[in-house]
Design an enzyme around this catalytic site. Structure first.
Site, mmCIF file in Angstrom:
data_model
loop_
_atom_site.group_PDB
_atom_site.id
_atom_site.type_symbol
_atom_site.label_atom_id
_atom_site.label_comp_id
_atom_site.label_asym_id
_atom_site.label_seq_id
_atom_site.Cartn_x
_atom_site.Cartn_y
_atom_site.Cartn_z
ATOM 1 N N ARG A 60 0.817 -1.210 0.000
ATOM 2 C CA ARG A 60 0.000 0.000 0.000
ATOM 3 C C ARG A 60 0.854 1.264 0.000
ATOM 4 O O ARG A 60 0.439 2.317 -0.505
ATOM 5 C CB ARG A 60 -0.932 -0.003 1.212
ATOM 6 N N TYR A 113 -15.496 21.115 -10.983
ATOM 7 C CA TYR A 113 -16.072 19.776 -11.127
ATOM 8 C C TYR A 113 -17.061 19.533 -9.987
ATOM 9 O O TYR A 113 -16.740 19.718 -8.807
ATOM 10 C CB TYR A 113 -14.908 18.802 -11.067
ATOM 11 N N ASP A 185 -7.134 21.765 -10.369
ATOM 12 C CA ASP A 185 -7.481 20.551 -11.094
ATOM 13 C C ASP A 185 -7.041 20.774 -12.534
ATOM 14 O O ASP A 185 -7.619 21.597 -13.256
ATOM 15 C CB ASP A 185 -8.986 20.301 -11.011
ATOM 16 N N LYS A 210 -8.559 10.079 -17.217
ATOM 17 C CA LYS A 210 -8.826 10.785 -18.459
ATOM 18 C C LYS A 210 -7.665 10.623 -19.456
ATOM 19 O O LYS A 210 -7.450 9.542 -19.977
ATOM 20 C CB LYS A 210 -9.113 12.251 -18.155
#
Length: 398
Positions: A60, A113, A185, A210
Site C-alpha cells: 500500500r 467539477y 485541477d 482521463k
C-alpha cells in the site's frame, strides 16, 4: 534514463520513470503484485519503519510499479513528488485535506467539477471547514474574498461544463501574499498544455482516468506537489489508506507513453468540431477557450500551450423530443460520464443547479463533447445528421 533535463515534454513522456537495465533490459516497468514485502534483517526492518527509508515496506505504501509511474509524473510537472491514488476525486479529497484543518476557510471556483463541490459541502463542512465559491473570472480580485482564516484556494481552468478560464497567476499571487495554498485541477490541460506549478500553483490534481490513461479502462488520480507540501500530501494519502492497484498503474504508465500523440489528435478534432458547430444555425454558443470567439481566449493563449478534446456547446431552445432525436441517433458519440479516452462522447448538462456565485442564463440545452480519435469528417457527418434530425423533430412538434 535519469537525465532528462532540457528535453521536450513529449520526450520525457516516453522516457521518464523507466529504468530498463534495472529490470533485465525490459522496456516497460514490471507489474509488482504485492502486499507483504520482506526485509532481510532486523536492522533493515527497523530502518524500513522510518519515513526516509528509500526502499519498499508494504504494498500500500508503494512498489516499483507505483514509483516508476509517480517518478514520471513528477518529472513532467517539475514537482518535488507525485503520488497516485484511486480516482480523480480521491486526489481532490486528499489534496484538500492535506492543507486544511477545522476552522479554516476555503475558496473554490464556482465552475469546478461538481464532485469537488459535493466533497466540500458534505465532507469538509462536517469537519469544520467553510467553503466560499467565487466567480472563476475574478482573477486578482480574489484578494477581496480572502479572510484571516482562508487557508487555500482551489482553481480549475477551464471550468467544468462551461469552460471559463481563470487568471491563475494573478490568483496565486493574491493567495500567496495572504499565506494561502493554491491548488488546481489540471485534468483538462494536463502537464503537456499547462505548467501549473510554473504559474504559481502549489498542488496539482489530475484524473489519470482521463488523458493519461486514455483508454476508458482505469480509475486513478494523481497529486503533484511542490517541496513545501509534498510530505503532507503523501502522509494524507497514506492516512486514508489510499493507493492504486498494480495493473491499473501499469495501464496508466502505458497510456502516459502515448499521451502526447493522442492529445494532439484530441485537440485537433476538438477544435475542428467546435469551429464547425459555431457555423450551425441550431447552435447559439460554443464554449471552447481555443476559439477566438471565446471571451477568455487571450488568457488561454497566454497560459496554455494547447487544448484538449473537451468542450461544450449550447443549442437554441428546442422541445425535448427534438433533443432526443439528435442524441439517440448518433452513431459515433457515446452518452456516458468521463472523457479523455479514444472514443468520442456527448453528454447533456445543466449548470444552473451547480452554481452559487455566478448564474447560468442560457435558455437552450448545454451539451458537452469529448472529441475522440476518430476521423474528424466522420464525426462532423454524425453531428450534421443529428442536427438535421433535431430540426425535423422541432418542426414536427411546432
Amino acid at each position: 534514463m535519469d537525465d532528462l533535463k532540457g528535453m521536450a515534454a513529449r520526450t520525457r513522456l516516453v522516457h521518464a520513470g523507466r529504468h530498463p537495465h534495472d529490470n533485465h533490459g525490459v522496456v516497460n516497468p514490471p507489474v509488482y503484485h504485492a502486499s507483504t514485502i520482506l526485509q532481510p534483517s532486523l536492522a533493515v526492518w527497523e530502518a524500513s519503519r522510518k519515513p526516509d527509508f528509500p526502499g519498499y515496506r508494504y504494498g500500500r505504501a508503494g512498489t516499483p510499479t507505483s514509483r516508476s509511474f509517480e517518478e514520471a509524473v513528477a518529472d513532467l510537472y517539475g514537482a518535488a513528488d507525485a503520488v497516485a491514488v484511486s480516482s480523480g476525486l480521491a486526489a481532490i479529497a486528499c489534496a484538500l485535506m492535506a492543507v486544511l484543518r477545522a476552522g479554516d476557510h476555503l475558496l473554490v471556483s464556482d465552475s469546478a467539477y461538481f464532485p469537488t463541490r459535493k466533497f466540500c459541502d458534505q465532507m469538509l463542512a462536517r469537519y469544520g471547514v467553510e467553503t466560499t465559491y467565487y466567480d472563476p473570472r475574478l482573477g486578482g480580485r480574489i484578494a477581496d474574498l480572502l479572510r484571516p482564516n482562508t487557508r487555500a484556494v482551489f482553481t480549475e481552468a477551464p471550468g467544468s461544463l462551461t469552460f471559463e478560464m481563470q487568471d491563475i497567476p494573478a490568483i496565486a499571487a493574491a493567495a500567496h501574499a495572504h499565506g494561502a495554498v493554491v491548488l488546481t485541477d489540471n485534468t483538462w490541460g494536463t502537464a503537456l498544455h499547462f505548467d501549473a506549478l510554473g504559474k504559481g500553483v502549489d498542488i496539482v490534481v489530475e484524473a489519470v482516468t482521463k488523458y493519461i490513461c486514455g483508454h476508458s479502462d482505469v480509475m486513478m488520480g494523481l497529486i503533484a506537489s511542490t517541496a513545501e507540501h509534498a510530505g503532507a500530501v503523501r502522509d494524507m494519502v497514506r492516512l486514508h489508506g489510499n493507493c492504486s492497484g498494480p495493473d491499473d498503474l501499469y495501464l496508466a504508465q502505458r497510456g502516459l507513453r502515448t499521451m502526447g500523440v493522442r492529445l494532439k489528435q484530441n485537440e485537433a478534432n476538438g477544435l475542428a468540431l467546435a469551429t464547425w458547430l459555431e457555423g450551425r444555425p441550431e447552435v447559439s454558443k460554443v464554449l471552447h477557450p481555443g476559439l477566438p470567439s471565446h471571451p477568455d481566449h487571450a488568457l488561454w493563449q497566454r497560459d496554455f500551450s494547447g487544448a484538449s478534446g473537451l468542450f461544450s456547446f449550447v443549442l437554441r431552445p428546442v422541445p425535448r423530443a427534438a433533443l432526443a432525436a439528435f442524441l439517440d441517433g448518433l452513431k459515433l458519440y457515446g452518452m456516458g460520464a468521463s472523457w479523455g479516452g479514444f472514443e468520442s462522447l456527448i453528454l447533456p448538462g445543466d449548470p444552473k443547479a451547480l452554481r452559487t456565485a455566478t448564474t447560468w442564463d442560457e435558455p437552450g440545452q448545454l451539451l458537452r463533447i469529448h472529441a475522440g480519435l476518430e476521423d474528424v469528417d466522420d464525426l462532423i457527418a454524425d453531428l450534421e445528421a443529428g442536427l438535421e434530425r433535431l430540426t425535423a423533430a422541432a418542426k414536427a412538434a411546432a
